[in-house]
Design an enzyme around this catalytic site. Structure first.
Site, PDB file in Angstrom:
ATOM      1  N   SER A   6       0.913  -1.482  -0.131  1.00 18.13           N
ATOM      2  CA  SER A   6      -0.225   0.214   0.447  1.00 18.13           C
ATOM      3  C   SER A   6       0.915   1.378  -0.051  1.00 18.13           C
ATOM      4  CB  SER A   6      -1.105  -0.362   1.185  1.00 18.13           C
ATOM      5  OG  SER A   6      -1.272   1.425   1.187  1.00 18.13           O
ATOM      6  N   HIS A  31      -1.664  -1.182  -4.127  1.00 24.65           N
ATOM      7  CA  HIS A  31      -3.036  -0.859  -3.939  1.00 24.65           C
ATOM      8  C   HIS A  31      -2.460   0.461  -3.284  1.00 24.65           C
ATOM      9  CE1 HIS A  31      -6.179  -1.009  -0.906  1.00 24.65           C
ATOM     10  NE2 HIS A  31      -5.909  -1.141  -0.066  1.00 24.65           N
ATOM     11  N   ASP A  33      -4.437   3.174  -1.460  1.00 23.08           N
ATOM     12  CA  ASP A  33      -5.592   4.443  -0.739  1.00 23.08           C
ATOM     13  C   ASP A  33      -6.295   5.815  -1.298  1.00 23.08           C
ATOM     14  OD1 ASP A  33      -6.421   1.840   1.029  1.00 23.08           O
ATOM     15  OD2 ASP A  33      -3.794   1.889   1.188  1.00 23.08           O
ATOM     16  N   MET A  35      -8.708   8.231   0.175  1.00 19.97           N
ATOM     17  CA  MET A  35      -9.699   8.291   1.390  1.00 19.97           C
ATOM     18  C   MET A  35      -9.658  10.367   1.421  1.00 19.97           C
ATOM     19  SD  MET A  35      -7.118   7.828   4.455  1.00 19.97           S
ATOM     20  CE  MET A  35      -6.102   5.800   4.116  1.00 19.97           C
ATOM     21  N   HIS A  64      -8.638   1.800  -3.906  1.00 18.77           N
ATOM     22  CA  HIS A  64      -9.673   1.874  -2.861  1.00 18.77           C
ATOM     23  C   HIS A  64      -9.788   2.816  -2.543  1.00 18.77           C
ATOM     24  CE1 HIS A  64      -9.599   0.400   1.992  1.00 18.77           C
ATOM     25  NE2 HIS A  64     -11.146   0.547   1.109  1.00 18.77           N
ATOM     26  N   MET A  66     -11.679   5.148  -0.428  1.00 17.19           N
ATOM     27  CA  MET A  66     -12.815   5.009   0.799  1.00 17.19           C
ATOM     28  C   MET A  66     -13.849   6.567   1.203  1.00 17.19           C
ATOM     29  SD  MET A  66      -9.622   3.673   3.320  1.00 17.19           S
ATOM     30  CE  MET A  66      -8.842   3.788   2.074  1.00 17.19           C
ATOM     31  N   MET A 135     -12.280  -5.409   5.340  1.00 17.84           N
ATOM     32  CA  MET A 135     -11.134  -4.880   5.992  1.00 17.84           C
ATOM     33  C   MET A 135     -10.793  -5.771   7.406  1.00 17.84           C
ATOM     34  SD  MET A 135     -10.335  -2.033   4.590  1.00 17.84           S
ATOM     35  CE  MET A 135      -9.140  -1.204   5.538  1.00 17.84           C
ATOM     36  N   GLY A 142      -2.871   3.629   8.402  1.00 16.06           N
ATOM     37  CA  GLY A 142      -2.104   2.826   7.836  1.00 16.06           C
ATOM     38  C   GLY A 142      -1.239   2.925   9.559  1.00 16.06           C
ATOM     39  N   ASP A 173      -6.930  -6.203   4.161  1.00 19.61           N
ATOM     40  CA  ASP A 173      -6.281  -4.270   4.270  1.00 19.61           C
ATOM     41  C   ASP A 173      -6.227  -4.374   6.021  1.00 19.61           C
ATOM     42  OD1 ASP A 173      -5.157  -2.231   3.819  1.00 19.61           O
ATOM     43  OD2 ASP A 173      -6.743  -1.343   2.122  1.00 19.61           O
TER      44      ASP A 173
HETATM   45  C1  DX5 Z   1      -5.741   1.791   5.742  1.00 19.56           C
HETATM   46  C2  DX5 Z   1      -5.746   1.779   4.441  1.00 19.56           C
HETATM   47  C3  DX5 Z   1      -4.893   0.617   4.398  1.00 19.56           C
HETATM   48  C4  DX5 Z   1      -3.539   0.716   5.112  1.00 19.56           C
HETATM   49  C5  DX5 Z   1      -2.798  -0.443   5.387  1.00 19.56           C
HETATM   50  O1  DX5 Z   1      -6.890   2.117   5.307  1.00 19.56           O
HETATM   51  O2  DX5 Z   1      -6.932   0.707   3.993  1.00 19.56           O
HETATM   52  O3  DX5 Z   1      -4.239  -0.056   2.935  1.00 19.56           O
HETATM   53  O4  DX5 Z   1      -2.628   1.605   3.609  1.00 19.56           O
HETATM   54  O5  DX5 Z   1      -2.255  -0.614   6.146  1.00 19.56           O
HETATM   55  P1  DX5 Z   1      -0.985  -1.069   7.161  1.00 19.56           P
HETATM   56  O6  DX5 Z   1      -0.886  -2.131   6.548  1.00 19.56           O
HETATM   57  O7  DX5 Z   1       0.122  -0.203   7.942  1.00 19.56           O
HETATM   58  O8  DX5 Z   1      -1.800  -1.655   8.428  1.00 19.56           O
HETATM   59 ZN    ZN Z   2      -6.259   0.238   1.866  1.00 16.11          ZN
END
Ligand code: DX5
Ligand code: ZN
Length: 227
Positions: A6, A31, A33, A35, A64, A66, A135, A142, A173
């Site tokens: 990610s 990946h 992310d 947000m 992804h 969000m 999830m 992260g 994830d």
């Molecule tokens: C969380 C994200 C993840 C995140 C995972 O909101 O969707 O993809 O980057 O990070 P780690 O592997 O550090 O938990």
């Molecule tokens: Zn993610």
């Protein structure tokens, strides 16, 4: 088994190098992310950044979303080079038209389920999706701790897949690392997103190889073959 580093955990002051590191790590997917500061209490990056990163690698871009209003973002991310777009089942009745829209754009469709959300909410869509994302942390950041209570949901999603002949990938994830990847693989996960556990390692290639080895060793289909 697919490993998906990610980008959220990358050092953004040296993004080109970080993407190259992922590209050479042996991981198949990147990946991304996204947000929006509304669906989750954080903001990451948008289509412009994804578009700039796109020429740096041939990796599959697993985007992804969000986001509360993914509809307005599908076309921009498709144009920026997404290969797959994952929307959240928590969006309710918006999900069906979003799935259609992603397919119309010629991209793979993923559906994500947050830890407090009942996996049954994803059931009506299973025949239409390419990937189901369970999830294993509450999305937004992260580096959070893996939530073990999510494991039965992965198992259920894998059972549905086998019993009903669906072909979606089963992705996890959040909090995925060497200590948690095995238990996810054992209950049926085949696609592993990891930010901190891969980007925060000096040698990402070694980290990916180690993670893959643990996932493979816990692959239930492999165990079937041995019987
Ligand atoms: C969380 C994200 C993840 C995140 C995972 O909101 O969707 O993809 O980057 O990070 P780690 O592997 O550090 O938990
Ligand atoms: Zn993610």
């Amino acid at each position: 088994m697919i490993i998906a580093p990610s980008l959220l955990a990358a050092d953004f002051t040296r993004l080109t190098k970080e993407v190259e590191r992922a590209d050479k790590s042996g991981a198949e997917w990147l990946h991304l992310d996204i947000m929006d500061g509304h669906f989750v209490p954080n903001i990451s990056f948008g289509p412009a950044l994804v578009g700039q990163v796109r020429p740096l690698t041939k990796m599959f871009f697993d985007v992804h979303l969000m986001c509360s209003r993914p509809k307005i973002l599908l076309e921009p991310f498709a144009r920026a080079g997404a290969d797959e777009m994952i929307i959240h089942v928590e969006l309710g009745e918006a999900v069906t038209p979003l799935i259609w829209e992603i397919k119309k754009l010629g991209k793979k469709v993923g559906l994500a389920v947050n830890p407090p959300t009942n996996i049954a909410l994803a059931e009506p869509y299973l025949a239409e999706i390419d990937l189901l994302l369970v999830m294993t942390v509450n999305p937004g950041f992260g580096g959070q701790e893996f939530i073990h209570e999510c494991l039965p949901k992965i198992q259920q999603a894998d059972e549905w897949r086998r019993e009903r002949g669906h072909s979606y990938r089963l992705e996890v994830d959040g909090g995925i690392g060497n200590a948690t990847v095995g238990e996810c693989a054992r209950v049926g996960a085949d696609t592993f997103v990891a930010g901190t556990a891969l980007f925060r390692q000096r040698n990402m290639k070694a980290a990916v190889a180690k993670m893959r080895k643990i996932a493979d060793a816990n692959d239930p289909s492999f165990a079937d073959l041995k019987v």
